[in-house]
Design a protein around this motif. Sequence first.
Motif, PDB file in Angstrom:
ATOM      1  N   ARG A 242       1.021  -1.173   0.219  1.00 15.41           N
ATOM      2  CA  ARG A 242      -0.067  -0.006   0.031  1.00 15.41           C
ATOM      3  C   ARG A 242       0.467   0.958   0.015  1.00 15.41           C
ATOM      4  NH1 ARG A 242      -5.509  -0.814   1.517  1.00 15.41           N
ATOM      5  NH2 ARG A 242      -5.634   1.422   1.015  1.00 15.41           N
ATOM      6  N   PRO A 243       0.886   2.453  -0.595  1.00 11.99           N
ATOM      7  CA  PRO A 243       1.370   2.633  -0.782  1.00 11.99           C
ATOM      8  C   PRO A 243       1.345   4.032   0.086  1.00 11.99           C
ATOM      9  CG  PRO A 243       0.553   2.672  -2.803  1.00 11.99           C
ATOM     10  CD  PRO A 243      -0.088   1.977  -1.883  1.00 11.99           C
ATOM     11  N   PHE A 244       2.332   5.296   0.985  1.00 14.70           N
ATOM     12  CA  PHE A 244       1.951   6.194   1.465  1.00 14.70           C
ATOM     13  C   PHE A 244       3.532   6.623   1.062  1.00 14.70           C
ATOM     14  CE2 PHE A 244       4.753   3.358   4.112  1.00 14.70           C
ATOM     15  CZ  PHE A 244       5.381   4.367   4.492  1.00 14.70           C
ATOM     16  N   PHE A 245       3.280   8.473   1.289  1.00 20.79           N
ATOM     17  CA  PHE A 245       4.247   9.188   0.808  1.00 20.79           C
ATOM     18  C   PHE A 245       4.613  10.066   2.112  1.00 20.79           C
ATOM     19  CE2 PHE A 245       1.433   8.179  -2.169  1.00 20.79           C
ATOM     20  CZ  PHE A 245       2.242   8.158  -3.541  1.00 20.79           C
ATOM     21  N   CYS A 246       4.067  10.132   3.553  1.00 23.65           N
ATOM     22  CA  CYS A 246       4.000  10.806   4.212  1.00 23.65           C
ATOM     23  C   CYS A 246       4.946  10.273   5.298  1.00 23.65           C
ATOM     24  CB  CYS A 246       3.098  12.188   5.163  1.00 23.65           C
ATOM     25  SG  CYS A 246       3.186  13.013   6.261  1.00 23.65           S
ATOM     26  N   VAL A 247       3.761   9.569   6.397  1.00 23.21           N
ATOM     27  CA  VAL A 247       3.819   8.836   7.203  1.00 23.21           C
ATOM     28  C   VAL A 247       2.871   7.593   7.532  1.00 23.21           C
ATOM     29  CG1 VAL A 247       4.728   8.728  10.053  1.00 23.21           C
ATOM     30  CG2 VAL A 247       4.887  11.011   8.717  1.00 23.21           C
ATOM     31  N   ALA A 248       2.992   6.237   8.000  1.00 26.30           N
ATOM     32  CA  ALA A 248       2.404   5.707   8.109  1.00 26.30           C
ATOM     33  C   ALA A 248       3.353   4.648   9.796  1.00 26.30           C
ATOM     34  CB  ALA A 248       2.943   3.795   7.079  1.00 26.30           C
ATOM     35  N   GLY A 249       1.847   3.738   9.740  1.00 27.27           N
ATOM     36  CA  GLY A 249       2.753   3.225  10.908  1.00 27.27           C
ATOM     37  C   GLY A 249       1.781   2.740  11.612  1.00 27.27           C
ATOM     38  N   THR A 250       1.917   1.421  12.965  1.00 25.14           N
ATOM     39  CA  THR A 250       1.555   0.738  14.130  1.00 25.14           C
ATOM     40  C   THR A 250       1.191   0.827  15.501  1.00 25.14           C
ATOM     41  OG1 THR A 250       1.065  -1.930  14.349  1.00 25.14           O
ATOM     42  CG2 THR A 250       2.943  -1.000  13.827  1.00 25.14           C
ATOM     43  N   GLY A 251       1.422   0.359  16.278  1.00 21.24           N
ATOM     44  CA  GLY A 251       0.385   0.704  17.388  1.00 21.24           C
ATOM     45  C   GLY A 251      -0.341   2.158  17.998  1.00 21.24           C
ATOM     46  N   PHE A 252      -0.053   3.005  18.806  1.00 19.75           N
ATOM     47  CA  PHE A 252      -1.014   3.543  19.505  1.00 19.75           C
ATOM     48  C   PHE A 252      -1.246   4.997  18.439  1.00 19.75           C
ATOM     49  CE2 PHE A 252      -1.745   8.026  21.926  1.00 19.75           C
ATOM     50  CZ  PHE A 252      -2.467   7.446  22.910  1.00 19.75           C
ATOM     51  N   ASP A 253      -0.816   5.514  17.823  1.00 20.40           N
ATOM     52  CA  ASP A 253      -1.263   6.324  16.661  1.00 20.40           C
ATOM     53  C   ASP A 253      -2.289   5.870  15.172  1.00 20.40           C
ATOM     54  OD1 ASP A 253       1.200   4.844  15.899  1.00 20.40           O
ATOM     55  OD2 ASP A 253       2.583   6.438  14.758  1.00 20.40           O
ATOM     56  N   ALA A 254      -1.863   4.663  15.835  1.00 15.94           N
ATOM     57  CA  ALA A 254      -2.889   3.764  14.129  1.00 15.94           C
ATOM     58  C   ALA A 254      -3.826   3.081  14.734  1.00 15.94           C
ATOM     59  CB  ALA A 254      -1.866   2.403  14.211  1.00 15.94           C
ATOM     60  N   TYR A 255      -4.277   2.991  16.094  1.00 16.28           N
ATOM     61  CA  TYR A 255      -5.253   3.005  17.317  1.00 16.28           C
ATOM     62  C   TYR A 255      -6.203   4.002  17.047  1.00 16.28           C
ATOM     63  CZ  TYR A 255      -7.839   1.465  21.336  1.00 16.28           C
ATOM     64  OH  TYR A 255      -8.904   1.184  22.382  1.00 16.28           O
ATOM     65  N   ILE A 256      -5.832   5.178  17.527  1.00 15.12           N
ATOM     66  CA  ILE A 256      -6.093   6.342  17.709  1.00 15.12           C
ATOM     67  C   ILE A 256      -6.669   6.850  16.372  1.00 15.12           C
ATOM     68  CG2 ILE A 256      -5.859   9.233  18.025  1.00 15.12           C
ATOM     69  CD1 ILE A 256      -5.735   6.927  20.437  1.00 15.12           C
ATOM     70  N   GLY A 257      -5.739   6.391  15.356  1.00 10.09           N
ATOM     71  CA  GLY A 257      -6.165   6.903  13.968  1.00 10.09           C
ATOM     72  C   GLY A 257      -7.963   5.954  13.535  1.00 10.09           C
ATOM     73  N   LEU A 258      -7.133   4.931  14.383  1.00  4.93           N
ATOM     74  CA  LEU A 258      -8.748   4.062  14.122  1.00  4.93           C
ATOM     75  C   LEU A 258     -10.221   4.295  14.712  1.00  4.93           C
ATOM     76  CD1 LEU A 258      -9.947   1.328  12.663  1.00  4.93           C
ATOM     77  CD2 LEU A 258      -9.480   0.083  14.737  1.00  4.93           C
ATOM     78  N   LYS A 259      -9.935   5.114  16.059  1.00  5.74           N
ATOM     79  CA  LYS A 259     -11.268   5.740  16.924  1.00  5.74           C
ATOM     80  C   LYS A 259     -10.862   6.728  16.439  1.00  5.74           C
ATOM     81  CE  LYS A 259     -11.761   1.840  19.673  1.00  5.74           C
ATOM     82  NZ  LYS A 259     -12.847   1.580  20.064  1.00  5.74           N
ATOM     83  N   PHE A 260     -10.400   7.868  16.120  1.00  2.00           N
ATOM     84  CA  PHE A 260     -10.820   9.379  15.505  1.00  2.00           C
ATOM     85  C   PHE A 260     -11.510   8.510  14.202  1.00  2.00           C
ATOM     86  CE2 PHE A 260      -8.951  12.492  12.744  1.00  2.00           C
ATOM     87  CZ  PHE A 260     -10.015  13.647  13.200  1.00  2.00           C
ATOM     88  N   GLY A 261     -11.010   8.513  13.696  1.00  5.45           N
ATOM     89  CA  GLY A 261     -12.547   7.715  12.157  1.00  5.45           C
ATOM     90  C   GLY A 261     -13.477   7.253  12.569  1.00  5.45           C
ATOM     91  N   GLU A 262     -14.248   7.220  13.682  1.00  7.32           N
ATOM     92  CA  GLU A 262     -15.052   6.566  14.526  1.00  7.32           C
ATOM     93  C   GLU A 262     -15.975   7.960  14.531  1.00  7.32           C
ATOM     94  OE1 GLU A 262     -14.286   3.964  16.966  1.00  7.32           O
ATOM     95  OE2 GLU A 262     -14.188   2.136  15.649  1.00  7.32           O
ATOM     96  N   GLN A 263     -15.463   9.204  15.039  1.00  4.87           N
ATOM     97  CA  GLN A 263     -16.136  10.023  15.733  1.00  4.87           C
ATOM     98  C   GLN A 263     -16.937  10.556  14.407  1.00  4.87           C
ATOM     99  OE1 GLN A 263     -15.971  10.502  18.493  1.00  4.87           O
ATOM    100  NE2 GLN A 263     -14.191   8.756  18.315  1.00  4.87           N
ATOM    101  N   LYS A 264     -17.650  11.169  15.348  1.00  3.54           N
ATOM    102  CA  LYS A 264     -18.301  11.995  14.354  1.00  3.54           C
ATOM    103  C   LYS A 264     -18.188  14.102  13.559  1.00  3.54           C
ATOM    104  CE  LYS A 264     -23.324  10.384  16.321  1.00  3.54           C
ATOM    105  NZ  LYS A 264     -24.192  10.877  17.165  1.00  3.54           N
ATOM    106  N   THR A 265     -17.189  14.269  14.301  1.00  6.82           N
ATOM    107  CA  THR A 265     -16.746  15.332  13.965  1.00  6.82           C
ATOM    108  C   THR A 265     -15.120  15.246  14.157  1.00  6.82           C
ATOM    109  OG1 THR A 265     -16.134  16.570  16.600  1.00  6.82           O
ATOM    110  CG2 THR A 265     -18.604  16.695  15.511  1.00  6.82           C
ATOM    111  N   ARG A 266     -14.480  15.963  12.697  1.00  7.41           N
ATOM    112  CA  ARG A 266     -12.880  16.022  12.592  1.00  7.41           C
ATOM    113  C   ARG A 266     -12.305  16.971  13.106  1.00  7.41           C
ATOM    114  NH1 ARG A 266     -11.295  11.462  10.372  1.00  7.41           N
ATOM    115  NH2 ARG A 266     -10.199  12.396   8.941  1.00  7.41           N
ATOM    116  N   GLY A 267     -11.412  17.316  12.926  1.00  2.46           N
ATOM    117  CA  GLY A 267     -10.191  18.427  13.431  1.00  2.46           C
ATOM    118  C   GLY A 267      -9.418  18.285  14.653  1.00  2.46           C
ATOM    119  N   PHE A 268      -8.548  19.035  14.734  1.00  2.00           N
ATOM    120  CA  PHE A 268      -7.638  18.569  16.230  1.00  2.00           C
ATOM    121  C   PHE A 268      -8.231  18.582  17.258  1.00  2.00           C
ATOM    122  CE2 PHE A 268      -4.221  20.568  18.671  1.00  2.00           C
ATOM    123  CZ  PHE A 268      -3.319  20.008  18.414  1.00  2.00           C
TER     124      PHE A 268
END
Length: 309
Positions: free
Chosen positions: A148-174
């Motif tokens: 799977r191509p990537f160009f900036c940053v990829a990873g596994t662990g806490f940041d990936a887990y947070i990415g998954l949880k963040f994607g489940e939220q109804k709102t976006r943003g910092f």
Amino acid sequence: NATFRKIFRNPHSIHSFSHSTLKIVFIVNPRAGTRSKARIEDLIGQHIDRAAVAYEIVYTQAPGHATELAAEAVRQHADCAVAVGGDGTMNETATALVGTQTALGVIPLGSGNGLARHLGIPLNTAKAVQRLNQPTEKTIDSCTLNGRPFFCVAGTGFDAYIGLKFGEQKTRGFQTYVKTTLTEFFTYQPSRYKITLNGRTYESEAFLVSFANAGQYGNNAYISPEADIADGLVDVCLMRPFPPPMAVPLGVQLFGKTLHQSPYLKVTPAATAIVERPEAAPVHIDGEPMMMEARLELAVRPASLRVFV
């Protein structure tokens, strides 16, 4: 131009291409980030140099569509396909441009905009459009994680887990990202990894393992401030577990571009890497979460993507 209209089915086609001008396709993701895309056509029209640039504006309709639109731009010999959205839109667009003569452009309208920030592309839409009138070109590396191509940053662990949880939220943003991080931090359990890179294999428990082609995740959160996006290597960043009271100082270092100085973070540049986890688990690819196999194989394709910066 008729081919563009037929394939894109786009009612907002703006200009025909000519052979004497710069040919640009703007690929707009109307769902990216938190900022409205309603005025994007007007902003492009106001700030593009019509004497130097001929352009089309097309819209994505579903995940993965930006890759199809960018591939068609390549077939039509466009000079540049501009991802108008966040790092997910950038990733989809750039995927079709690797190894071609069509350059990537970015109008950053996402939540993090990691690649745009790393390359110094203005976050202000009008200024980003104006840069395309007389663009400066840079050739950067592209990477893959299990193909799977990537160009900036990829990873596994806490940041990936947070990415998954963040994607489940109804709102976006910092703010939503910070809230999600704080909510999940105290219950997250680090994993043990077997890592092979630069001819050496070792095992370690890790809070996260990130693969940094560029220096930051986005929002100026620098996982590897010294990462060089054009050196043929990726910074493999292993953060070992740390005491909870260290979370705030590490967060300060993350946004202060000094995290690489922490004793909890080990950064190793490598052209390839293999990371083996106990089981299939989340990863993130340029911020987009997904599940991936237990074994992760990283590869770098040096100098494979042209970018207008």
